[in-house]
Write an enzyme that holds these catalytic residues in place. Structure first.
Site, short mmCIF file in Angstrom:
data_model
loop_
_atom_site.label_atom_id
_atom_site.label_comp_id
_atom_site.label_asym_id
_atom_site.label_seq_id
_atom_site.Cartn_x
_atom_site.Cartn_y
_atom_site.Cartn_z
N HIS A 1 0.85 -1.19 0.00
CA HIS A 1 0.00 0.00 0.00
C HIS A 1 0.88 1.24 0.00
CE1 HIS A 1 1.10 -0.67 4.19
NE2 HIS A 1 0.87 0.62 4.41
N ASP B 1 0.94 5.18 1.90
CA ASP B 1 0.34 5.73 3.11
C ASP B 1 -0.60 6.90 2.89
OD1 ASP B 1 1.50 3.86 4.71
OD2 ASP B 1 3.20 5.09 5.32
N HIS C 1 4.85 -0.05 -0.12
CA HIS C 1 5.55 -0.95 0.80
C HIS C 1 4.58 -1.93 1.43
CE1 HIS C 1 4.13 2.53 3.07
NE2 HIS C 1 3.99 1.71 4.10
N ARG D 1 6.36 -9.52 16.56
CA ARG D 1 7.09 -8.38 15.97
C ARG D 1 6.48 -7.09 16.48
NH1 ARG D 1 5.96 -4.82 11.67
NH2 ARG D 1 7.63 -4.41 10.16
#
Length: 758
Positions: free
Chosen positions: A604, A606, A676, A686
């Site tokens: 996508h 941002d 990204h 994570r």
């Protein structure tokens, strides 16, 4: 074949349904003869060059007037600041135009069989008798259409409008005027609705964007106001986006349903557009006056109508306000539908859809291979194996091919100008003398679509990587060159091991499941659990004694550390404000990782909606268009997967990868040069601090400021940004024509997260 906008004639729905003339007559001769009737009838009814139907009887009360006149009256009242009158005329112009389009379609359908009893004789007649019967058949259609329209529309309302008026309504400028008009009248709900409807088609109109943000903050304006009043005309795009969303979540049954709706609505919108070509009055093309002979003029008008019908493909496949259509729009839907049907277990449906797709590309190797696979999978089910293509698609392709043959005949022999809107047009439809140029154009276009044009990505954000790193101990690990992109950086040493451990412990204790996503445990993928924590929530938990006050302050402080680095390295041209700060953790769900092929977070951008098929990125809602810089501050590396990766605009070509580690900061501009995603987290947990920054003061993070204010009230010093002066007025309406035409797409009716985490 259809006959005409010229006289408001209605043809057979499909060209293939025309009675075939005797072999010695060409298809073009039939159509030219028919158009002689149209041309002569129009010349007899009115002066040369005038629109047929202009000599209709005087209008009766209650008939639809000319919508362009209503629009002119509304605009005139607007500039006189006669707000009530402006609202009345502008709204009437919109409703009248919509009613006119509905009436044209109704008349088209009601008159589709007029004269068919005469058409039946064309198979037995010949010579001049055949011509007369053909003319009589068309005249019946013309009379039916003219009578039908005359019952509802005034003679003036049947006249064509100017190209300027067509542009105004196509760009939705009436809503531009309406939003200020309703604001002046104090009708804020209606003002917000008009503003939103205009903005959907003009997302680069910055004044309107700011106005919408102001409407959202006004009392009395509810979320219901922000709906597209033109939504019914673009429902196929709504279904398209819903289907893509269903695919992204692997909900294949829902994807099948939505793709079917998209295909059906696309066909419906195409038919509606074609009906407008046939029924809407139109002036004679200017170039017709230079053509000698009535047959030549009739042929030119015939070809103009066919070209209009063909171009409906491009119109329907172009999102509102965008300048280019999505190539192969209908075949693309069929391709995705058959794949969704296969994954949903509907092999028989997949066979039918794939055979429909093969009507467009009968020699496509992948499709033929898929068909063989489906047939083998259905071994023993002869009925399913023999399933044929959809009859709607058969008719669509047959009709298109008949029209293309005639149009290319006109290109070769009558110097007619025609741009084929389809990539799938078979070569044998194009005359031999035109094939070399046609083939070269097609190969060039296909090459662009398959590989994407090699273009230099230019970041127009106003940020420039390469500034100083002002914090001691922080080093540049990867820059633009190492990351193979523009305005990207990886910095190490931003946090110490002890600080990473502290914030990780804070996340373990305080992060809540689905934070920022209305409590949804797995907002991006069903294979991972998502948890989040904001600075404000951390402070409130500290005040309740649930976490250490120092840990909450550390979470705030490392965000400020990241802001200083981003502001300096990207040489920010103005003050950089926090837009949103979110401590996020993604944990692999045990037992849900076998055979996993999805991503932790799909590719996508941002601050805009990435459209990989066209390599466009549309800076419009529901994207967070105010975000300028993005950053990820990693806290750990004891997990599997979870790498950040950058791609080209096709969302497939990976240009760089970054492996998380404690204290590593990845920063980049939030626009289309930096698509990204995140690879799947297949084991472990994570955690990272996700940060977005903006130069727009009114979009700063109010939760963060609330936390700072609470600390300040307790006598604790914090870094705090200055307050914004409230905006009190709306920007005046300005024509969308002054805005760039490059960005527009119908606002996507799809479920999106409120935060769009990295």
């Amino acid at each position: 074949m259809g006959m005409g906008r010229l006289l408001g004639l209605t043809p057979c729905p499909h060209s293939s349904s025309l009675p075939r003339p005797r072999p010695r007559r060409s298809a073009m001769a039939l159509r030219a003869a028919v158009y002689v009737a149209l041309t002569l009838a129009c010349f007899l009814a009115s002066d040369k060059g005038a629109v047929c139907g202009a000599s209709a009887p005087p209008a009766l009360s209650g008939l639809l007037p000319s919508y362009d006149e209503l629009y002119y009256l509304g605009v005139r009242a607007y500039f006189k600041e006669e707000w009530e009158k402006a609202a009345e005329h502008l709204e009437k112009s919109l409703s009248t135009r919509q009613a006119l389009h509905r009436t044209r379609r109704r008349c088209h359908d009601e008159c589709s069989t007029a004269g068919d009893e005469i058409a039946a004789r064309l198979d037995t007649e010949n010579g001049s008798s055949w011509d007369l019967w053909a003319l009589d058949w068309i005249q019946r259609r013309a009379e039916c259409i003219k009578f039908c329209l005359g019952q509802v529309v005034t003679p003036a309302g049947q006249l064509p409008v100017s190209s300027d008026i067509e542009y105004e309504f196509g760009a939705r400028n009436p809503y531009n005027f309406l939003q200020v008009t309703y604001y002046k009248l104090g009708k804020l709900q209606k003002a917000a609705s008009a503003a939103h409807t205009f903005f959907v088609a003009n997302p680069s109109h910055l004044e309107m964007r700011n106005n919408i943000e102001k409407y959202r903050r006004m009392s009395g304006v509810t979320e219901d106001a922000f709906h597209d009043r033109e939504r019914e005309l673009e429902k196929h795009w709504e279904f398209y986006d819903a289907a893509i969303l269903a695919e992204s979540s692997s909900d294949w049954l829902r994807a099948v349903e939505r793709w079917k709706e998209c295909v059906n609505e696309t066909l419906k919108q195409t038919d509606d557009c074609r009906a407008q070509c046939v029924v809407a009055s139109q002036r004679f093309p200017e170039e017709v006056d230079g053509i000698q002979g009535v047959y030549e003029k009739a042929a030119a008008l015939s070809l103009s109508l066919l070209s209009c019908k063909q171009m409906c493909v491009a119109l329907v496949s172009t999102r509102p306000g965008r300048i280019s259509p999505q190539e192969d729009f209908l075949p693309l839907q069929l391709e995705r539908l058959h794949i969704a049907q296969y994954k949903a277990g509907d092999l028989k449906g997949a066979v039918q859809t794939l055979r429909s797709l093969l009507l467009f590309y009968p020699t496509d190797a992948d499709s033929l291979s898929n068909l063989q696979f489906y047939s083998e999978s259905l071994e023993g089910d002869a009925e399913a194996q023999a399933t044929g293509p959809s009859q709607e698609i058969v008719s669509y392709v047959s009709r298109a091919l008949e029209e293309k043959k005639l149009l290319y005949f006109g290109v070769e022999n009558l110097d007619f100008k025609f741009t084929d809107p389809d990539l799938w047009t078979p070569e044998d439809v194009v005359p031999e003398s035109l094939r070399e140029g046609w083939r070269a154009e097609r190969e060039q276009l296909n090459e662009k679509l398959k590989e994407g044009e090699t273009v230099l990505e230019v970041d127009d954000s106003g940020f420039y990587a390469g500034g100083p790193v002002p914090l001691v101990g922080v080093t540049i690990t990867m820059d633009d060159q190492a990351l193979n992109g523009t305005n990207r950086v990886v910095l190490d040493g931003v946090l110490s091991e002890a600080e990473c451990s502290t914030v990780m412990q804070l996340a373990s204790v305080a992060a809540s499941v689905g934070d920022g996503y209305k409590g949804r445990r797995s907002p991006h993928t069903p294979h991972e659990k998502f948890e989040g924590l904001t600075v404000l929530r951390a402070l409130k938990l500290a005040q309740d004694g649930m976490v250490n006050q120092s840990d909450a302050r550390l979470l705030h402080e490392i965000g400020e550390r990241a802001r200083i680095l981003m502001h300096s390295y990207f040489r920010s041209h103005s003050t950089l404000y926090f837009s949103y700060t979110h401590l996020v953790c993604r944990s692999a769900i045990p037992g849900h990782q076998d055979g996993r092929l999805d991503l932790s977070h799909p590719v996508h951008v941002d601050n805009c909606i990435l459209e990989p098929e066209t390599r466009q990125c549309w800076r419009e809602a529901p994207a967070f268009t105010h975000r300028d810089l993005s950053a990820l501050l990693y806290l750990n590396e004891d997990f599997e997967g979870g790498e950040l990766f950058f791609t080209d605009r096709d969302a497939k070509t990976v240009t760089a990868r970054v492996k998380p580690s404690c204290g590593r900061l990845v920063g980049f501009t939030a626009g289309p040069v930096n698509p990204h995603g995140v690879t799947a987290v297949t084991a472990g947990r994570r955690c990272a601090l996700a940060l977005w920054f903006t130069t727009e003061k009114h979009h700063r993070d109010m939760e963060r400021e609330q936390a700072e204010a609470m600390w300040a009230a307790d006598g604790q010093s914090v870094v705090k940004e200055e307050k914004e002066d409230p905006d009190s007025t709306l920007a005046p309406a300005r024509s969308g024509r002054s805005q760039t035409s490059r960005g527009r797409s119908k606002e996507r009716e799809r479920v999106r997260s409120g935060r769009d985490e990295l």
